[in-house]
Design a protein around this motif. Sequence first.
Motif, mmCIF file in Angstrom:
data_model
loop_
_atom_site.group_PDB
_atom_site.id
_atom_site.type_symbol
_atom_site.label_atom_id
_atom_site.label_comp_id
_atom_site.label_asym_id
_atom_site.label_seq_id
_atom_site.Cartn_x
_atom_site.Cartn_y
_atom_site.Cartn_z
ATOM 1 N N SER A 96 0.829 -1.207 0.000
ATOM 2 C CA SER A 96 0.000 0.000 0.000
ATOM 3 C C SER A 96 0.865 1.260 0.000
ATOM 4 O O SER A 96 0.587 2.221 -0.732
ATOM 5 C CB SER A 96 -0.918 0.008 1.223
ATOM 6 O OG SER A 96 -1.767 -1.129 1.212
ATOM 7 N N MET A 97 1.939 1.245 0.807
ATOM 8 C CA MET A 97 2.833 2.399 0.858
ATOM 9 C C MET A 97 3.566 2.590 -0.464
ATOM 10 O O MET A 97 3.851 3.723 -0.872
ATOM 11 C CB MET A 97 3.832 2.229 1.998
ATOM 12 C CG MET A 97 3.200 2.271 3.371
ATOM 13 S SD MET A 97 4.405 2.157 4.705
ATOM 14 C CE MET A 97 5.243 3.726 4.538
ATOM 15 N N ILE A 116 1.112 4.379 -2.786
ATOM 16 C CA ILE A 116 0.982 5.793 -2.416
ATOM 17 C C ILE A 116 2.212 6.574 -2.854
ATOM 18 O O ILE A 116 2.108 7.681 -3.403
ATOM 19 C CB ILE A 116 0.761 5.919 -0.894
ATOM 20 C CG1 ILE A 116 -0.587 5.288 -0.502
ATOM 21 C CG2 ILE A 116 0.805 7.374 -0.459
ATOM 22 C CD1 ILE A 116 -0.802 5.176 0.988
ATOM 23 N N THR A 150 2.234 7.285 -6.584
ATOM 24 C CA THR A 150 1.361 8.401 -6.956
ATOM 25 C C THR A 150 2.009 9.738 -6.608
ATOM 26 O O THR A 150 1.985 10.688 -7.397
ATOM 27 C CB THR A 150 0.012 8.268 -6.238
ATOM 28 O OG1 THR A 150 -0.566 6.994 -6.544
ATOM 29 C CG2 THR A 150 -0.936 9.367 -6.660
ATOM 30 N N LYS A 151 2.594 9.808 -5.410
ATOM 31 C CA LYS A 151 3.237 11.053 -4.990
ATOM 32 C C LYS A 151 4.477 11.357 -5.824
ATOM 33 O O LYS A 151 4.826 12.526 -6.028
ATOM 34 C CB LYS A 151 3.612 10.978 -3.508
ATOM 35 C CG LYS A 151 2.418 11.018 -2.571
ATOM 36 C CD LYS A 151 2.868 11.059 -1.133
ATOM 37 C CE LYS A 151 1.684 11.211 -0.191
ATOM 38 N NZ LYS A 151 2.119 11.263 1.239
ATOM 39 N N GLN A 180 10.532 10.673 -2.455
ATOM 40 C CA GLN A 180 9.432 9.817 -2.880
ATOM 41 C C GLN A 180 9.933 8.634 -3.706
ATOM 42 O O GLN A 180 9.424 7.518 -3.581
ATOM 43 C CB GLN A 180 8.422 10.636 -3.692
ATOM 44 C CG GLN A 180 7.750 11.755 -2.918
ATOM 45 C CD GLN A 180 6.999 11.265 -1.698
ATOM 46 O OE1 GLN A 180 6.530 10.126 -1.652
ATOM 47 N NE2 GLN A 180 6.887 12.098 -0.685
ATOM 48 N N ARG A 222 9.496 4.745 -2.555
ATOM 49 C CA ARG A 222 8.864 3.750 -3.428
ATOM 50 C C ARG A 222 9.773 2.534 -3.600
ATOM 51 O O ARG A 222 9.317 1.391 -3.510
ATOM 52 C CB ARG A 222 8.560 4.377 -4.784
ATOM 53 C CG ARG A 222 7.936 3.415 -5.783
ATOM 54 C CD ARG A 222 7.898 4.003 -7.177
ATOM 55 N NE ARG A 222 7.386 3.046 -8.149
ATOM 56 C CZ ARG A 222 8.101 2.075 -8.686
ATOM 57 N NH1 ARG A 222 9.381 1.921 -8.329
ATOM 58 N NH2 ARG A 222 7.569 1.234 -9.550
#
Length: 297
Positions: A49-50, A53, A56-57, A250, A254
């Motif tokens: 999940s992280m 996110i 996307t960021k 970011q 990821r």
Amino acid sequence: MLARRTLGRLAAQPPVLGAAPAGARNMATLREIELRLKSVRNIEKITKSMKMIASTKLNKAQRAMVAGKQYGVANAEVFKNAPPEAPAKRKLVIVVSSDKGLCGGIHSSVSKATRRLFADKEAGLEPSSPIMVIGDKSKAQLSRALPKNIVLTFNQIGRDIPTFADAAGVADLILKSGVEYDGIAIVYNKFLSAISYESAVVEVETESTLKESPGFKAYEMEDDVTKDLAEFALANAIYAALVESHACEQSARRNAMDNASKNASDMISRLQMQYNRGRQAAITNELVDIITGASAL
């Protein structure tokens, strides 16, 4: 005699299915393996999940970085036409980091670059040069290595995508701090690709340096013009470093979550195999006991 043998055999058997035999040391029971499997599966869900996110960021951060880099390009053009007469000895080192973790060694990268900058004799940096840190992560690391040099720290900067208002606020506090310095060096993470980055240092000229440069002496300008230009150039440089460091953060988060998910999958496979082997062994032992008891009767 038969009763004693029967009792001894029953005592030697595991009390429950999947339990470790008596006398076994450091052998995980099936129940322990099952609980560990459940825990690792939950961790895998969180890391996946992280990762989504962060992906996307990262797209938003890259778009902001492309726009923010133009500020750094404008600064470079000004400083190229107004080079200083002599390199500064007492520089203000601004370290750009963040407050969040779980992103690999991105904070250690700028901390190590700062320590190398102070250790490099060719750079000619004074050992007592001041340091200002943006972000709690690098602040904690540099507080152990260079505690006497840290004069000002910032946090809660760029919790989402950094804005020019954030950079202007930092620049305003730096100029009002009263810290004495001859030049400014910003240490930040340079974005190379979605999977790589490196630490970099960008120089920013001060008001006094711009006034003394041959390029500015050729023109007649009021003092306020040079002062405003120096303040705006500092805010520009900080903003460009903030947006690029944010994109690197970011990207690193990821990649870190992707590696964590892969490690969790590998661990689940190993634990599942260990659980299956233990369960088969326990069932085999039960069958052997049943067959032995039936043969005795």
